[in-house]
Design a protein around this motif. Structure first.
Motif, PDB file in Angstrom:
ATOM      1  N   ALA A 148     120.302  54.440 -51.337  1.00  0.00           N
ATOM      2  CA  ALA A 148     119.939  55.061 -50.115  1.00  0.00           C
ATOM      3  C   ALA A 148     120.719  54.137 -48.980  1.00  0.00           C
ATOM      4  O   ALA A 148     121.176  54.933 -48.017  1.00  0.00           O
ATOM      5  CB  ALA A 148     118.204  54.561 -50.122  1.00  0.00           C
ATOM      6  N   VAL A 149     120.946  52.941 -49.131  1.00  0.00           N
ATOM      7  CA  VAL A 149     121.386  52.109 -48.158  1.00  0.00           C
ATOM      8  C   VAL A 149     122.952  52.631 -47.778  1.00  0.00           C
ATOM      9  O   VAL A 149     123.259  52.686 -46.788  1.00  0.00           O
ATOM     10  CB  VAL A 149     121.233  50.512 -48.155  1.00  0.00           C
ATOM     11  N   LEU A 150     123.629  52.368 -49.036  1.00  0.00           N
ATOM     12  CA  LEU A 150     125.020  52.825 -48.888  1.00  0.00           C
ATOM     13  C   LEU A 150     125.292  54.291 -48.601  1.00  0.00           C
ATOM     14  O   LEU A 150     126.286  54.686 -48.124  1.00  0.00           O
ATOM     15  CB  LEU A 150     125.507  52.483 -50.467  1.00  0.00           C
ATOM     16  N   SER A 151     124.230  55.054 -48.919  1.00  0.00           N
ATOM     17  CA  SER A 151     124.452  56.493 -48.473  1.00  0.00           C
ATOM     18  C   SER A 151     124.145  56.913 -46.892  1.00  0.00           C
ATOM     19  O   SER A 151     124.400  57.947 -46.417  1.00  0.00           O
ATOM     20  CB  SER A 151     123.654  57.316 -49.433  1.00  0.00           C
ATOM     21  N   GLY A 152     123.505  55.705 -46.476  1.00  0.00           N
ATOM     22  CA  GLY A 152     123.442  55.971 -44.890  1.00  0.00           C
ATOM     23  C   GLY A 152     122.023  56.714 -44.805  1.00  0.00           C
ATOM     24  O   GLY A 152     121.924  57.150 -43.635  1.00  0.00           O
ATOM     25  N   ASN A 153     121.115  56.942 -45.547  1.00  0.00           N
ATOM     26  CA  ASN A 153     120.134  57.575 -45.483  1.00  0.00           C
ATOM     27  C   ASN A 153     118.680  56.916 -45.178  1.00  0.00           C
ATOM     28  O   ASN A 153     117.944  56.377 -45.684  1.00  0.00           O
ATOM     29  CB  ASN A 153     119.550  58.284 -46.663  1.00  0.00           C
ATOM     30  N   ALA A 154     118.784  56.753 -43.446  1.00  0.00           N
ATOM     31  CA  ALA A 154     118.019  55.791 -42.763  1.00  0.00           C
ATOM     32  C   ALA A 154     116.251  56.296 -42.899  1.00  0.00           C
ATOM     33  O   ALA A 154     115.385  55.350 -43.462  1.00  0.00           O
ATOM     34  CB  ALA A 154     118.330  55.902 -41.463  1.00  0.00           C
ATOM     35  N   PRO A 155     116.007  57.513 -42.930  1.00  0.00           N
ATOM     36  CA  PRO A 155     114.582  57.807 -43.150  1.00  0.00           C
ATOM     37  C   PRO A 155     114.181  57.342 -44.747  1.00  0.00           C
ATOM     38  O   PRO A 155     113.026  56.798 -44.884  1.00  0.00           O
ATOM     39  CB  PRO A 155     114.564  59.356 -42.977  1.00  0.00           C
ATOM     40  N   ARG A 156     115.050  57.754 -45.673  1.00  0.00           N
ATOM     41  CA  ARG A 156     114.655  57.328 -46.897  1.00  0.00           C
ATOM     42  C   ARG A 156     114.631  55.651 -46.962  1.00  0.00           C
ATOM     43  O   ARG A 156     113.694  55.234 -47.760  1.00  0.00           O
ATOM     44  CB  ARG A 156     115.450  57.820 -48.001  1.00  0.00           C
ATOM     45  N   VAL A 157     115.471  55.233 -46.543  1.00  0.00           N
ATOM     46  CA  VAL A 157     115.510  53.358 -46.747  1.00  0.00           C
ATOM     47  C   VAL A 157     114.260  53.016 -46.130  1.00  0.00           C
ATOM     48  O   VAL A 157     113.498  52.117 -46.633  1.00  0.00           O
ATOM     49  CB  VAL A 157     116.613  52.970 -45.817  1.00  0.00           C
ATOM     50  N   LEU A 158     113.846  53.469 -44.892  1.00  0.00           N
ATOM     51  CA  LEU A 158     112.610  52.801 -44.170  1.00  0.00           C
ATOM     52  C   LEU A 158     111.463  53.313 -45.263  1.00  0.00           C
ATOM     53  O   LEU A 158     110.541  52.483 -45.214  1.00  0.00           O
ATOM     54  CB  LEU A 158     112.610  53.452 -42.911  1.00  0.00           C
TER      55      LEU A 158
END
Length: 346
Positions: free
Chosen positions: A225-235
């Motif tokens: 998730a971090v490497l794909s830049g998916n901020a809402p999912r990461v949080l």
């Protein structure tokens, strides 16, 4: 012979092979595949069932070999299931399984249950024998990006669907967010929708009211998730991991290891090595390979140095140290580190 799990129903409709091997770590799909094979076996006249579970180093392999050759007292055909929870039959088991495959009884259908296997196990003599004697199905987890479509198919089986266009995408994304990492719960929530509402189109509000938040988060999926830049999912994942009691030190290690891997890959590119070799040095394979292919051209030495410094500061926070420019709470520090990486990869 390898068979895609999606093709199992069509395969069974055409007839049964004498041996089936299921391997994977997705309980719902493993159970459904096994149930489908059992149902086909019953319909084909396999009226008796014996189950052998291999546990420890003291399993009597001769009893299995004997059972496969004996005539059934209660039915002309029988189903034998072999469960190997460890995925490691041992030396004696390897020999026995190879013998078993060499002398398959035409009146016996065999179903072998295994966990997820690594490459070495898949290349072993015993697994090669199983694969050559029948059908092998690798049951892979449903990835987050595939989950909305999976949910839509399951709803469709009950005659239900979401609205077309953007509203339907939002509904399925909401549903997927609530059940991520818990496919059995996703199945149960689809079944619940079928009980609550008639066939037809369901709106966002109906799904929102019915679907519980039963997601389970995997710390190693956080890396993707971090490497794909998916901020809402990461949080959302960080919040979920914290609530589930995951160790902050493991979450930090996951993010920091990605930074170190990017540094190794970037150094390899700087030395003139081709991208495939740089990916190997970064130890990026499987789903991570695609993410690293995207990330490596976007980073430079200055950015990586900044991230490594931030990772060292965050390591101190996790171990109870303080830093004047960072939040005192370790999980807030982990969030800051993750956001820093995602911004740099935009």
């Amino acid at each position: 012979m390898q068979l895609r799990s999606q093709a199992l129903a069509g395969h069974l409709a055409q007839g049964l092979r004498p041996l089936y091997t299921l391997y994977g770590d997705e309980p719902l799909q493993m159970q459904e595949a096994a149930d489908a094979i059992r149902a086909a076996a019953r319909a084909a006249g396999y009226g008796e069932r014996q189950v052998f579970t291999v546990s420890g180093n003291y399993f009597d392999w001769s009893s299995l070999l004997g059972a496969a050759q004996e005539m059934s007292l209660f039915a002309s055909r029988q189903l034998i299931e072999i469960r190997i929870p460890s995925g490691k039959p041992g030396k004696d088991g390897s020999v026995a399984l190879q013998r078993y495959c060499e002398q398959l009884n035409p009146d016996v259908l065999t179903l072998v249950h295994l966990p997820r296997l690594d490459r070495q196990q898949q290349q072993s003599a015993w697994f090669t024998a199983l694969d050559g004697a029948g059908i092998s199905l690798r049951i892979d987890p449903v990835e987050r990006r595939e989950l909305p479509a999976w949910i839509a198919r399951r709803m469709g089986a009950h005659g239900q669907r979401v609205a077309p266009g953007e509203e339907g995408e939002r509904t399925l994304a909401f549903f997927a967010d609530r059940v991520e990492g818990n496919l059995l719960a996703a199945h149960q929530e689809v079944e619940k929708l079928a009980l609550l509402y008639p066939a037809g189109e369901l709106g966002f509000e109906q799904v929102e009211q019915a679907v519980l938040n039963v997601a389970r988060y995997d710390v190693f999926k956080l890396s993707e998730a971090v490497l794909s830049g998916n901020a809402p999912r990461v949080l959302r994942m960080l919040t979920g991991l914290r609530a589930e009691g995951e160790a902050a030190v493991l979450v930090h290690w996951t993010i920091a290891e990605d930074i170190r891997a990017l540094k190794r890959g970037r150094d390899a590119l700087a030395q003139g090595k081709p991208l495939p070799m740089a990916l190997r040095e970064a130890r990026a394979w499987g789903p991570r390979e695609r993410l690293f292919e995207r990330a490596l051209p976007r980073v430079n030495d200055a950015l990586l140095t900044e991230w490594l410094t931030a990772a060292r500061i965050c390591d101190g926070l996790v171990k109870g140290l303080k830093h004047p420019e960072w939040p005192a709470e370790p999980w807030d520090g982990l969030q800051k580190l993750a956001v820093m990486v995602m911004r740099g990869l935009k």
